[in-house]
Design a protein around this motif. Structure first.
Motif, PDB file in Angstrom:
ATOM      1  N   GLY A   1      47.774  54.070  39.325  1.00 52.78           N
ATOM      2  CA  GLY A   1      46.386  53.672  39.464  1.00 52.78           C
ATOM      3  C   GLY A   1      45.926  52.752  38.351  1.00 52.78           C
ATOM      4  N   TYR A   2      46.582  52.834  37.201  1.00 51.49           N
ATOM      5  CA  TYR A   2      46.180  51.977  36.091  1.00 51.49           C
ATOM      6  C   TYR A   2      46.935  50.663  36.072  1.00 51.49           C
ATOM      7  CZ  TYR A   2      43.399  55.689  34.113  1.00 51.49           C
ATOM      8  OH  TYR A   2      42.442  56.636  33.929  1.00 51.49           O
ATOM      9  N   TYR A   3      48.221  50.718  36.440  1.00 52.08           N
ATOM     10  CA  TYR A   3      48.963  49.470  36.272  1.00 52.08           C
ATOM     11  C   TYR A   3      48.886  48.559  37.483  1.00 52.08           C
ATOM     12  CZ  TYR A   3      53.182  51.695  38.407  1.00 52.08           C
ATOM     13  OH  TYR A   3      54.076  52.307  39.225  1.00 52.08           O
ATOM     14  N   MET A   4      48.592  49.105  38.629  1.00 47.22           N
ATOM     15  CA  MET A   4      48.530  48.227  39.794  1.00 47.22           C
ATOM     16  C   MET A   4      47.414  47.189  39.675  1.00 47.22           C
ATOM     17  SD  MET A   4      50.943  48.151  41.625  1.00 47.22           S
ATOM     18  CE  MET A   4      51.386  47.814  43.290  1.00 47.22           C
ATOM     19  N   PRO A   5      46.227  47.553  39.196  1.00 54.71           N
ATOM     20  CA  PRO A   5      45.187  46.527  39.049  1.00 54.71           C
ATOM     21  C   PRO A   5      45.639  45.354  38.186  1.00 54.71           C
ATOM     22  CG  PRO A   5      44.228  48.684  38.818  1.00 54.71           C
ATOM     23  CD  PRO A   5      45.691  48.893  38.900  1.00 54.71           C
ATOM     24  N   ALA A   6      46.442  45.647  37.149  1.00 55.63           N
ATOM     25  CA  ALA A   6      46.916  44.560  36.300  1.00 55.63           C
ATOM     26  C   ALA A   6      47.681  43.547  37.137  1.00 55.63           C
ATOM     27  CB  ALA A   6      47.812  45.121  35.200  1.00 55.63           C
ATOM     28  N   PHE A   7      48.519  44.056  37.998  1.00 53.29           N
ATOM     29  CA  PHE A   7      49.261  43.135  38.859  1.00 53.29           C
ATOM     30  C   PHE A   7      48.313  42.484  39.871  1.00 53.29           C
ATOM     31  CE2 PHE A   7      51.254  42.331  42.932  1.00 53.29           C
ATOM     32  CZ  PHE A   7      52.193  41.394  42.552  1.00 53.29           C
ATOM     33  N   GLY A   8      47.360  43.273  40.331  1.00 53.79           N
ATOM     34  CA  GLY A   8      46.411  42.750  41.307  1.00 53.79           C
ATOM     35  C   GLY A   8      45.695  41.509  40.788  1.00 53.79           C
ATOM     36  N   PHE A   9      45.289  41.568  39.513  1.00 56.16           N
ATOM     37  CA  PHE A   9      44.594  40.411  38.944  1.00 56.16           C
ATOM     38  C   PHE A   9      45.506  39.201  38.901  1.00 56.16           C
ATOM     39  CE2 PHE A   9      41.721  43.663  37.026  1.00 56.16           C
ATOM     40  CZ  PHE A   9      40.619  43.270  37.758  1.00 56.16           C
ATOM     41  N   LEU A  10      46.771  39.442  38.564  1.00 58.92           N
ATOM     42  CA  LEU A  10      47.722  38.328  38.516  1.00 58.92           C
ATOM     43  C   LEU A  10      47.891  37.716  39.901  1.00 58.92           C
ATOM     44  CD1 LEU A  10      50.549  39.552  36.153  1.00 58.92           C
ATOM     45  CD2 LEU A  10      49.166  37.518  35.896  1.00 58.92           C
ATOM     46  N   ALA A  11      48.043  38.590  40.893  1.00 60.66           N
ATOM     47  CA  ALA A  11      48.267  38.081  42.244  1.00 60.66           C
ATOM     48  C   ALA A  11      47.025  37.371  42.762  1.00 60.66           C
ATOM     49  CB  ALA A  11      48.660  39.224  43.164  1.00 60.66           C
ATOM     50  N   LEU A  12      45.877  37.780  42.229  1.00 61.62           N
ATOM     51  CA  LEU A  12      44.625  37.155  42.659  1.00 61.62           C
ATOM     52  C   LEU A  12      44.631  35.664  42.343  1.00 61.62           C
ATOM     53  CD1 LEU A  12      42.128  38.386  43.958  1.00 61.62           C
ATOM     54  CD2 LEU A  12      41.035  38.313  41.717  1.00 61.62           C
ATOM     55  N   ILE A  13      45.254  35.305  41.219  1.00 62.77           N
ATOM     56  CA  ILE A  13      45.343  33.886  40.854  1.00 62.77           C
ATOM     57  C   ILE A  13      45.976  33.112  42.003  1.00 62.77           C
ATOM     58  CG2 ILE A  13      46.357  32.232  39.246  1.00 62.77           C
ATOM     59  CD1 ILE A  13      46.390  34.431  37.166  1.00 62.77           C
ATOM     60  N   LEU A  14      47.087  33.652  42.507  1.00 63.17           N
ATOM     61  CA  LEU A  14      47.800  32.973  43.587  1.00 63.17           C
ATOM     62  C   LEU A  14      46.913  32.835  44.802  1.00 63.17           C
ATOM     63  CD1 LEU A  14      51.365  34.530  43.596  1.00 63.17           C
ATOM     64  CD2 LEU A  14      50.656  32.315  42.754  1.00 63.17           C
ATOM     65  N   VAL A  15      46.252  33.918  45.146  1.00 63.06           N
ATOM     66  CA  VAL A  15      45.453  33.912  46.371  1.00 63.06           C
ATOM     67  C   VAL A  15      44.293  32.935  46.231  1.00 63.06           C
ATOM     68  CG1 VAL A  15      44.086  35.325  47.915  1.00 63.06           C
ATOM     69  CG2 VAL A  15      46.135  36.278  46.867  1.00 63.06           C
ATOM     70  N   LEU A  16      43.654  32.948  45.071  1.00 61.51           N
ATOM     71  CA  LEU A  16      42.518  32.045  44.863  1.00 61.51           C
ATOM     72  C   LEU A  16      42.966  30.597  44.917  1.00 61.51           C
ATOM     73  CD1 LEU A  16      40.475  33.858  42.103  1.00 61.51           C
ATOM     74  CD2 LEU A  16      39.939  33.599  44.514  1.00 61.51           C
ATOM     75  N   ARG A  17      44.116  30.360  44.282  1.00 62.35           N
ATOM     76  CA  ARG A  17      44.656  29.004  44.264  1.00 62.35           C
ATOM     77  C   ARG A  17      44.972  28.565  45.703  1.00 62.35           C
ATOM     78  NH1 ARG A  17      44.129  24.710  41.885  1.00 62.35           N
ATOM     79  NH2 ARG A  17      45.909  23.298  41.911  1.00 62.35           N
ATOM     80  N   ALA A  18      45.519  29.492  46.476  1.00 62.95           N
ATOM     81  CA  ALA A  18      45.849  29.172  47.865  1.00 62.95           C
ATOM     82  C   ALA A  18      44.568  28.879  48.641  1.00 62.95           C
ATOM     83  CB  ALA A  18      46.601  30.332  48.495  1.00 62.95           C
ATOM     84  N   LEU A  19      43.542  29.637  48.370  1.00 61.72           N
ATOM     85  CA  LEU A  19      42.249  29.433  49.031  1.00 61.72           C
ATOM     86  C   LEU A  19      41.706  28.058  48.695  1.00 61.72           C
ATOM     87  CD1 LEU A  19      40.717  31.495  50.768  1.00 61.72           C
ATOM     88  CD2 LEU A  19      39.168  31.784  48.841  1.00 61.72           C
ATOM     89  N   ASP A  20      41.841  27.723  47.426  1.00 61.64           N
ATOM     90  CA  ASP A  20      41.380  26.431  46.958  1.00 61.64           C
ATOM     91  C   ASP A  20      42.082  25.314  47.726  1.00 61.64           C
ATOM     92  OD1 ASP A  20      40.224  24.492  45.347  1.00 61.64           O
ATOM     93  OD2 ASP A  20      41.986  24.486  44.025  1.00 61.64           O
ATOM     94  N   LEU A  21      43.419  25.461  47.824  1.00 54.90           N
ATOM     95  CA  LEU A  21      44.193  24.445  48.537  1.00 54.90           C
ATOM     96  C   LEU A  21      43.783  24.365  50.002  1.00 54.90           C
ATOM     97  CD1 LEU A  21      47.760  24.954  47.116  1.00 54.90           C
ATOM     98  CD2 LEU A  21      46.426  22.868  47.033  1.00 54.90           C
ATOM     99  N   TRP A  22      43.541  25.495  50.588  1.00 55.69           N
ATOM    100  CA  TRP A  22      43.136  25.581  51.992  1.00 55.69           C
ATOM    101  C   TRP A  22      41.840  24.802  52.217  1.00 55.69           C
ATOM    102  CZ3 TRP A  22      44.957  26.896  56.541  1.00 55.69           C
ATOM    103  CH2 TRP A  22      44.080  27.215  57.568  1.00 55.69           C
ATOM    104  N   VAL A  23      40.921  25.067  51.302  1.00 54.36           N
ATOM    105  CA  VAL A  23      39.627  24.379  51.401  1.00 54.36           C
ATOM    106  C   VAL A  23      39.834  22.881  51.251  1.00 54.36           C
ATOM    107  CG1 VAL A  23      37.397  24.087  50.275  1.00 54.36           C
ATOM    108  CG2 VAL A  23      38.337  26.376  50.632  1.00 54.36           C
ATOM    109  N   GLN A  24      40.650  22.505  50.257  1.00 55.25           N
ATOM    110  CA  GLN A  24      40.910  21.078  50.048  1.00 55.25           C
ATOM    111  C   GLN A  24      41.524  20.459  51.297  1.00 55.25           C
ATOM    112  OE1 GLN A  24      43.272  20.371  46.620  1.00 55.25           O
ATOM    113  NE2 GLN A  24      41.768  21.269  45.222  1.00 55.25           N
ATOM    114  N   LEU A  25      42.474  21.183  51.863  1.00 57.67           N
ATOM    115  CA  LEU A  25      43.159  20.654  53.036  1.00 57.67           C
ATOM    116  C   LEU A  25      42.192  20.457  54.193  1.00 57.67           C
ATOM    117  CD1 LEU A  25      46.571  22.493  53.227  1.00 57.67           C
ATOM    118  CD2 LEU A  25      46.178  20.050  53.091  1.00 57.67           C
ATOM    119  N   SER A  26      41.369  21.448  54.450  1.00 56.62           N
ATOM    120  CA  SER A  26      40.458  21.322  55.586  1.00 56.62           C
ATOM    121  C   SER A  26      39.400  20.271  55.281  1.00 56.62           C
ATOM    122  CB  SER A  26      39.842  22.670  55.936  1.00 56.62           C
ATOM    123  OG  SER A  26      39.502  23.347  54.759  1.00 56.62           O
TER     124      SER A  26
END
Lengths: 580, 673
Positions: free
Chosen positions: A336-361
Motif C-alpha cells: 500500500g505504501y510502495y505502489m503509489p510511488a510507482f503510480g506517480f512514475l507511471a503517471l508521467i507516461l500517461v500524462l505525456r501520452a495524453l499530451d501527445l494525443w491532444v497534439q495529434l488530434s
C-alpha cells in the motif's frame, strides 16, 4: 527512496493466530550428535566423491523414516562456467516422517543441499539429528519430509517437479514413489561450520516471489527466543531510525532487497518452492569473527521451534502480506505504501501520452479541414507505425532465440567457449539492434512526418506503461528499477536535430543492459565489496549467462521479459530519436 | 464320538464349578457400577439380570465361557455357510473379516456335537479376541474383535424389547430404519501398506459409513438422512455432515457381506468423511456397546490415553444378518466391533524392540469377560520359525494354530483366557515379545497397494493421479477402482487415462455418474486389469470451481478434502506367489493351488487428498461494506438534502458586519438575517 523513512514503515507483526504465541518448549539437545553425523557424512562424501546416497538411505531408514530416492538428469543449454557443469546427473534422497495418526494430506519440508567440497556438511548433519529427534515425538500432525538434494537448485527443481508431477524444464527424472500430500511450508538450511555467529534469512525467490511475511516473522520470533543473532541481507537491524546512519543502513538493506528481488533469481533453495504456493525461506548460518558463537544445539532448537509452530498451522499461510519490502527484519514497507510511488512514475507516461494525443488530434483537425492532405498523411501512418514495431520485436525474438541456437556456429568461427559464445552473441545482437535500418518509413512513404513519430511515441509510451505496470504487479523491484531509469528519459526524448547525440546518449544510459551494469555496480557497493569497472564488466557477462541459464533451468522470466518486451520497447524509443 | 461327548460334558461341569466363585463377584461389582451410572444401553441388558433369577442366569452365562460348547460350533458353521453362500452368489465378494471364520476352523471337530445340549442356551452369545501381530518394521499391530450374535429377527413385525447382550441403541436403530447391513468405521491415521502389509480390516482415514437397507424401504434417502443423524448421536461423531453431496450409490464396489442376495444398488448408501477426527469421544460410546464395557475381559486394555498414543487407530462397527445354523432357516444378527491399533517403535516404544501388554496398554489381563463364550489372544508368530528365532514370547504356550489370512498362511500362538492357570500366581497375564536382534527387517511388498496425489500447480486446474501397484511377479488380476470426487472439482472425464507400463490400459467396465452442482458428487467406478509387476496410473484432470462465499468452510485456506478412493480386488495369494516352495510341499499340491488360497478379497483405501480452491480474501466483504456504507451515506445524504431543502433566491449579502452577525446568530441557533 523516502520509503526507508520511518513513517512509511510498519512494525512487523504476526497475523496468523496459530503462530501467535511462542509457547513451544524446545527440547532438542542433540547438537553433538549432529556434529558426529556431519563428520560421518563428510567422510562418506569424500569416499564416494559425490552424494553418499546409500549411506543416507541407510541412516535415514535406521532412524525410522520412510526413505525414497529420486534420480534425475538434465543437460544445460550451454555449460555453466560458474558452477562448472554441463550434463548434470544426480540423486535426491528424502525421508518422510509420517505423522502418527495423520492421514498423509499435509506436510512440511526441511531441505539441505549436498554441495560440492566441504560446504553444507553441517546442514545435513543437523538435518539427520533433527530427523531422529523428531521421529520419537508423538505430536506431529503433518508429515515431515527431510530432503537432501544434489546439485543445489537443479536438484530442488527436479524434486519439486517430480513431486507435483509436472515437467516444465525438460528434466528427466525417475518417477516418484513416496508422497505426503500438500506441502504447507518449507525451510532450507545452509550451514558450513560447527558454530555460527548469526543466522541470515534469504527470502527472495524465483521471479521475485516472496514468502508470506508471517514465515519471516516466525524466523525472527524464534531467533529472539533462542537469542540467536539474525540478519537479513547480511545486515543486522538497528534501532536508531531517526538518525542519518540509521536511515542509510535501512536504505541500503532495502536497496539490496530491491536489487536481489529485481534480479528474479532464487536466492536459495527455497526460491523454487514458491511457485507451488509453498511458503519457504532459506536459513544460512554465518560464521564471522564475532566473539560470541552459537552451537548446533541452539540452531537445532531454533529449527525445532519453527517446525512445531508450522505443525500447529491450521491453514496455509495466507493472513499476512505477500508483497513487501524489508528495510530490516522488524520493519516492512507494505504494498500500500510502495505502489503509489510507482503510480506517480507511471503517471508521467500517461500524462505525456495524453499530451501527445491532444497534439495529434489538434494537428489532425486543421488538416481534415484542408481536405485531401489529411488522408494522404494518415493512410500510410499505420504502415509506418507497424514496421518499426515489428522490426523491433523481431530483433527481440532474435535476441531471445539466437544466442543459444547459434552457439555451435560461434564456436567454430571464433576462439571462444560455449558460454562466452552465448553471451557475446547476445551482446552482439543487442548492439546490432541499435544499428538496424530504423527509418523504413522513408522507403515506404518518403520523409518521416511529425505526425509519424508522434504516433509512434504515443504507442510506445502506452506500451511501456502497460509493460511496466504488469511487471510491477508481479515483481515490484524489477518494475521499479526499470521505471525509475526509463520513464524520465523516454518521456522527454524527441527527434531533435540539434540534440540528437545528447538524447541518444541519455537513452543508451537507461537501456536495460546499462541498468543491469549499474545495478551490479550498486550491488557490490552495498555489500561493501566494491569492484572496479573491469570486474563489473566480468560480473555483467556472468549475469547475462546466468540469466539465460536461469530461464532454461528454472523458468525464470527475466530474460524473456527483457528480450521480448522491454528491449523492443526501448528500441522503439531509439527509433524515435533517429526519426528523420 | 461318545467318549468325546462325555469329555465335553465333564469339562463343562468343571468349568461351571470353577467359575461359580469368581465371576459372581464380578457380576455384583458390575451391577453396582451400572446403578451408579445409568446408561441406556447397558442398564437394559442388566435389567434382565436383575429381574430374572440371578443365579440361574449366571450359570448359563458361565457355561458359555467354556471353550468347547455347542455355540462355537454353531457360530462356526454359520460363518462357513456365509463364505460358501458368498462364493456361490458373488465371486468377488467374500466375507471381509474372514479371519475370524478362518480362526474358527479349528473348531471344526465340534460340529458333530450339534445335537447335544447339556444346558439351555441363551439366544445371544458374545465372543472376544485380540490378535497381536509384530510387524517387521518394529511396530506392533493389535486388533480387537468383539462379536455379539443374537438369534432373533429384528424386522419381523413383533417388537423386540428384551435386550441382553446386543446393545439396545443399535437394535432399535436397525429395526426402525429397516437396515439390512450397517458398516461404520472411524479411523485416525493412514494404514501404511508398504511397511505394515495388509490390515485384517481396512478402513479409510476419517469416517466411513455404508448401509444396505431392506428392499421394503420406500424412501431410502429419507431413511438414510435420519439414520446418519441418529448414528452421529450414538457415536458422538459428525456423521450428520453426510448429505447428498457426499453420498454415492456404488454399483459394484460394495456388496452385502451378510445374508441376502439383493444387490440392487438403490438400497445401498455409501459416504466417507475424510475430515472426521477420531478421538476419545468416539471411543467411549463404542466401548459402551460392549456387554462388559471396559470392566472385564479384553476391554480392560482399552485405555484411551494409550490407544491414542499410537500411529494408527481404527474402530469399526459391523452389523449384518447371518445364518442361525447350517440349515439356515432362520437368521440371526451379528454385531462385530473391531479396533485396530498400531503402536510405533520410535514414538511409543522408545526405540526398544520389546512389546508387552503393559507397555502397550499400561494394563494387564486379569480375567475374561464373564459374559463371553470365547475369549482368546492370538499372537502371530509366523515370522518366528523355530530354527531362527526372531523374538521370544512369554509366557510360553504350546497351543498353536495355522490359519490362512489374506492369502498368507500364518501361525498363531493362542492364549485361551478362559483357562485360569494362564494368569499364574500374580493373577495377571502380561504377554511379552522380546526381539533378539535390534535392526529392522524389510517388509516384502504387499501384492496390491495404491497411492494417490494431486499434480500440477496453481489454483485453476489440476490432475488427480491414482497409482495402483501390482507387485505380483507373474499374475495379472482385475481391480475395481471407485473414486468419489466432490462437485466443486469439475472433472474433465474426457481426460481420463489409464496407463500401465507406458501403454494404454482400457478399463473393461466404467460406471460414471457426473456431479450436479451442490447436489451430488462425481462417482467413477472402473474395472482395470493390472498387469503383473507393474504400476498402473489413472489420471483425470479437473478444474477448481469458485464457490459462493457462504459455501466456504470456516478455514477455507486449509483446503478441501477429497475422500479416499476405494480399490476392491481379488488378489492372488502370497502362497501361490511363492515359486520356491516346491521342496517342502508334496508334489500333488503344487500343480493346482487349492482354491481357498489362490486368491483372496482385499479392499484397499488410498490416502485422501487436500485441494486448495481459489479463495477470496475474506476481509474483502468488510471493506466492501464499509465503502458501500460510506458511499450510500454520502449519496443519500446529499440527495435527501437536495430534495427536502426549500430554495430561495438569496438576497445580495450585506457587508462584512452582516456576515459576522449571521455567524453569531447561527451559533446561537437563531435564523439568519
Amino acid at each position: 527512496m523516502g520509503l526507508a523513512f520511518e513513517p512509511f514503515m510498519l512494525r512487523t507483526y504476526m497475523s496468523e493466530n496459530a503462530m501467535g504465541s511462542t509457547m513451544v518448549e524446545e527440547k532438542f539437545v542433540f547438537g553433538e550428535r549432529a556434529i558426529s553425523y556431519t563428520r560421518e557424512f563428510a567422510g562418506q562424501k569424500k569416499k564416494t566423491g559425490g552424494m553418499p546416497v546409500d549411506w543416507l538411505v541407510k541412516t535415514m531408514k535406521s532412524r525410522g523414516l520412510e526413505v525414497y530416492t529420486q534420480s534425475f538428469s538434465q543437460t544445460l543449454p550451454f555449460p555453466d562456467e560458474v558452477k562448472e557443469r554441463y550434463m548434470v546427473r544426480g540423486t535426491n534422497v528424502y525421508g518422510i516422517l509420517r505423522a502418527p495418526r495423520g492421514p498423509r494430506t499435509e506436510s512440511i519440508v526441511l531441505s539441505a543441499p549436498c554441495s560440492e567440497g566441504n560446504n553444507n556438511n553441517q546442514a545435513v548433519g543437523l538435518l539427520l539429528a533433527l530427523a531422529s529427534y523428531f521421529r520419537s515425538q508423538i505430536y506431529w500432525a503433518k508429515d515431515i519430509i527431510f530432503l537432501v538434494n544434489e546439485h543445489d537448485l537443479i536438484g530442488t527443481e527436479a524434486w519439486l517437479e517430480a513431486y507435483h508431477d509436472v515437467n516444465m524444464t525438460g528434466l528427466r527424472s525417475s518417477p516418484m514413489q513416496g508422497r505426503a500430500g500438500a506441502i504447507q511450508a518449507a525451510l532450507s538450511l545452509e550451514l558450513s561450520s560447527d558454530v555460527i555467529t548469526s543466522m541470515d534469512v534469504a527470502i527472495e525467490g524465483l521471479n521475485g516471489q516472496l514468502p508470506n511475511l508471517d514465515l519471516v516473522n516466525l524466523f525472527y520470533a524464534f531467533c529472539q527466543k533462542t537469542g540467536v543473532l539474525c540478519t537479513i541481507q547480511g545486515k543486522l537491524q538497528r534501532n536508531d531510525w531517526n538518525t542519518l546512519p540509521g536511515y542509510t543502513h535501512s536504505l541500503s538493506t532495502m536497496l539490496l532487497m530491491v536489487l536481489k528481488q529485481g534480479s528474479g533469481r532464487p536466492q536459495g533453495d527455497h526460491g523454487l518452492f514458491l511457485r507451488y504456493h509453498i511458503e519457504a525461506v532459506t536459513m544460512r548460518g554465518i560464521n564471522s569473527f564475532r566473539q560470541y558463537k552459537f552451537d548446533m544445539t541452539t540452531v537445532g532448537k531454533l529449527i525445532e521451534g519453527m517446525f512445531r509452530k508450522l505443525n500447529n498451522l491450521l491453514e496455509r499461510f495466507h493472513q499476512s502480506y505477500f508483497f513487501y519490502l524489508m528495510p530490516s527484519l522488524t520493519r516492512f514497507v507494505s504494498i500500500g505504501y510502495y505502489m503509489p510511488a510507482f503510480g506517480f512514475l507511471a503517471l508521467i507516461l500517461v500524462l505525456r501520452a495524453l499530451d501527445l494525443w491532444v497534439q495529434l488530434s489538434d494537428s489532425a483537425r486543421p488538416l481534415e479541414d484542408g481536405a485531401s492532405e489529411g488522408e494522404q498523411d494518415s493512410s500510410p501512418s499505420l504502415l509506418t507505425l507497424a514496421t518499426p514495431v515489428i522490426i523491433c520485436h523481431l530483433t527481440g525474438l532474435a535476441l531471445y532465440y539466437l544466442p543459444v541456437l547459434s552457439q555451435e556456429m560461434a564456436i567454430q568461427h571464433f576462439p571462444v567457449s560455449e558460454t562466452e559464445a552465448v553471451v557475446l552473441t547476445a551482446i552482439a545482437i543487442y548492439v546490432a539492434g541499435l544499428a538496424l535500418p530504423h527509418n523504413t518509413h522513408r522507403v515506404l512513404s518518403g520523409a518521416g512526418t511529425e505526425r509519424g513519430w508522434r504516433s509512434l511515441k504515443l504507442f510506445s509510451l502506452l506500451y511501456l506503461a502497460v509493460l511496466l505496470g504488469c511487471t510491477t504487479l508481479i515483481n515490484f523491484s524489477l518494475g521499479f528499477i526499470l521505471a525509475v531509469t526509463m520513464i524520465p528519459v523516454t518521456a522527454f526524448i524527441q527527434p531533435h536535430r540539434s540534440s540528437k547525440v545528447l538524447h541518444g546518449v541519455a537513452l543508451i544510459l537507461v537501456s536495460p543492459a546499462t541498468t543491469l551494469l549499474l545495478s551490479i555496480y550498486l550491488y557490490h557497493e552495498l555489500i561493501e565489496y566494491p569492484v572496479t569497472l573491469l570486474e563489473c564488466w566480468q560480473h555483467f557477462l556472468t549475469a547475462v549467462s546466468q540469466g539465460i541459464l536461469d530461464h532454461h533451468l528454472y523458468g525464470s522470466l527475466l530474460y524473456p521479459l527483457i528480450a521480448l518486451f522491454i528491449y523492443p520497447c526501448w528500441l522503439q524509443f531509439w527509433n524515435i530519436v533517429f526519426w528523420k | 464320538m461318545v467318549s468325546h461327548r462325555l469329555g465335553v460334558a465333564v469339562l463343562v461341569a468343571t468349568a461351571i464349578l470353577l467359575a461359580e466363585s469368581e465371576p459372581n463377584r464380578v457380576e455384583s461389582e458390575k451391577l453396582q457400577d451400572v446403578s451408579g451410572s445409568p446408561d441406556a444401553v447397558f442398564s437394559d441388558a442388566e435389567g434382565g439380570f436383575k429381574t430374572g433369577d440371578g443365579t440361574s442366569e449366571t450359570i448359563p452365562g458361565q457355561a458359555e465361557t467354556h471353550p468347547h460348547p455347542i455355540e462355537t460350533g454353531q457360530a462356526d458353521s454359520a460363518g462357513r455357510w456365509v463364505s460358501i453362500e458368498v462364493g456361490s452368489v458373488r465371486v468377488e465378494e467374500p466375507v471381509a473379516d474372514e479371519k475370524l471364520e478362518n480362526l474358527q476352523a479349528e473348531f471344526d471337530l465340534q460340529d458333530a456335537l450339534q445335537q447335544s445340549k447339556p444346558v439351555p442356551t441363551p439366544r445371544d452369545h458374545f465372543a472376544e479376541e485380540l490378535v497381536i501381530r509384530p510387524l517387521l518394521s518394529g511396530d506392533i499391530y493389535t486388533n480387537f474383535q468383539f462379536r455379539t450374535r443374537w438369534d432373533t429377527d429384528l424386522h419381523r413385525g413383533k417388537k423386540v424389547s428384551h435386550y441382553r447382550l446386543f446393545p439396545k441403541s443399535l437394535g432399535q436403530v436397525i429395526s426402525k430404519f429397516s437396515v439390512r447391513e450397517l458398516h461404520i468405521s472411524f479411523t485416525q491415521g493412514f494404514w501404511r501398506t508398504t511397511q505394515w502389509g495388509q490390515p485384517l480390516l481396512s478402513a479409510p482415514p476419517g469416517a466411513e459409513l455404508w448401509v444396505w437397507f431392506q428392499d421394503s424401504v420406500a424412501e431410502v434417502d429419507v431413511a438414510w438422512r435420519e439414520l446418519t443423524s441418529v448414528l452421529s448421536g450414538i457415536f458422538c461423531a459428525s456423521l450428520n455432515f453426510i448429505d447428498s453431496t457426499n453420498t454415492v450409490q456404488p454399483s459394484a464396489s460394495f456388496k452385502p457381506m451378510g445374508l441376502g442376495n439383493v444387490t440392487d444398488q438403490r438400497f445401498l448408501r455409501y459416504a466417507e468423511l475424510p475430515r472426521e477426527i477420531v478421538c476419545t469421544e468416539n471411543l467411549t460410546p463404542w466401548k459402551k456397546l460392549l456387554p462388559c464395557e471396559s470392566q472385564a475381559g479384553l476391554a480392560v486394555l482399552l485405555k484411551s490415553e494409550k490407544l491414542f498414543h499410537s500411529s494408527y487407530h481404527s474402530q469399526a462397527v459391523h452389523v449384518r444378518p447371518v445364518c442361525k445354523d447350517s440349515a439356515c432357516r432362520e437368521t440371526s444378527w451379528e454385531l462385530s466391533q473391531t479396533l485396530g491399533i498400531v503402536f510405533d517403535l520410535h514414538a511409543s516404544g522408545q526405540s526398544k524392540r520389546e512389546w508387552s501388554l503393559f507397555k502397550m496398554f499400561s494394563r494387564t489381563l486379569t480375567e475374561p469377560c464373564p459374559l463371553a463364550s470365547r475369549s482368546k489372544v492370538y499372537v502371530d508368530v509366523t515370522d518366528n520359525p523355530l530354527g531362527e528365532e526372531l523374538f521370544d514370547l512369554s509366557p510360553a504356550v504350546s497351543l498353536q494354530t495355522q490359519v490362512v489370512v489374506l492369502g498368507d498362511r500364518r501361525t498363531f500362538t493362542v492364549y485361551d483366557l478362559l483357562t485360569p492357570e494362564l494368569y499364574g500366581p500374580t493373577c495377571s497375564l502380561n504377554i511379552l515379545l522380546k526381539w533378539r536382534q535390534q535392526e529392522s527387517v524389510d517388509m516384502h511388498r504387499p501384492v496390491l497397494h495404491t497411492e494417490r496425489f494431486v499434480s500440477g500447480y496453481g489454483l485453476q486446474t489440476g490432475e488427480i493421479n491414482t497409482l495402483l501397484y501390482n507387485s505380483h511377479p507373474f499374475r495379472a488380476f482385475p481391480v475395481l477402482l471407485m473414486e468419489t470426487v466432490p462437485w466443486y472439482l469439475r472433472l474433465y472425464i474426457h481426460t481420463l487415462t489409464v496407463q500401465s507400463k507406458g501403454k494404454e490400459n482400457k478399463p473393461s467396465y466404467i460406471h460414471y455418474l457426473p456431479s450436479k452442482d451442490r447436489q451430488r458428487p462425481h462417482l467413477l467406478e472402473m474395472l482395470v486389469q493390472l498387469p503383473p509387476h507393474s504400476v498402473t496410473k489413472v489420471t483425470v484432470q479437473f478444474e477448481r470451481a469458485l464457490l459462493k462465499w457462504t459455501e466456504y468452510t470456516p478455514d477455507p485456506n486449509h483446503g478441501f478434502y477429497i475422500s479416499s478412493s476405494v480399490v476392491s480386488a481379488m488378489v492372488p495369494s502370497v502362497v501361490a506367489m511363492d515359486t520356491n516352495s516346491t521342496e517342502e510341499c508334496p508334489l500333488f499340491t503344487t500343480l493346482f493351488p487349492s482354491t481357498e488360497e489362490s486368491s483372496y478379497f482385499v479392499r484397499v483405501y488410498s490416502e485422501p487428498l487436500l485441494v486448495n480452491l481459489p479463495t477470496p480474501d475474506f476481509s474483502m466483504p468488510y471493506n466492501v461494506i464499509c465503502l458501500t456504507c460510506t458511499v450510500v451515506a454520502v449519496g443519500y445524504g446529499s440527495l435527501y438534502n437536495l430534495l427536502t431543502r426549500t430554495f430561495q433566491a438569496e438576497e445580495p449579502s450585506g457587508g462584512l458586519a452582516k456576515r459576522l452577525a449571521n455567524v453569531i446568530r447561527r451559533l446561537r441557533g437563531v435564523p439568519a438575517l
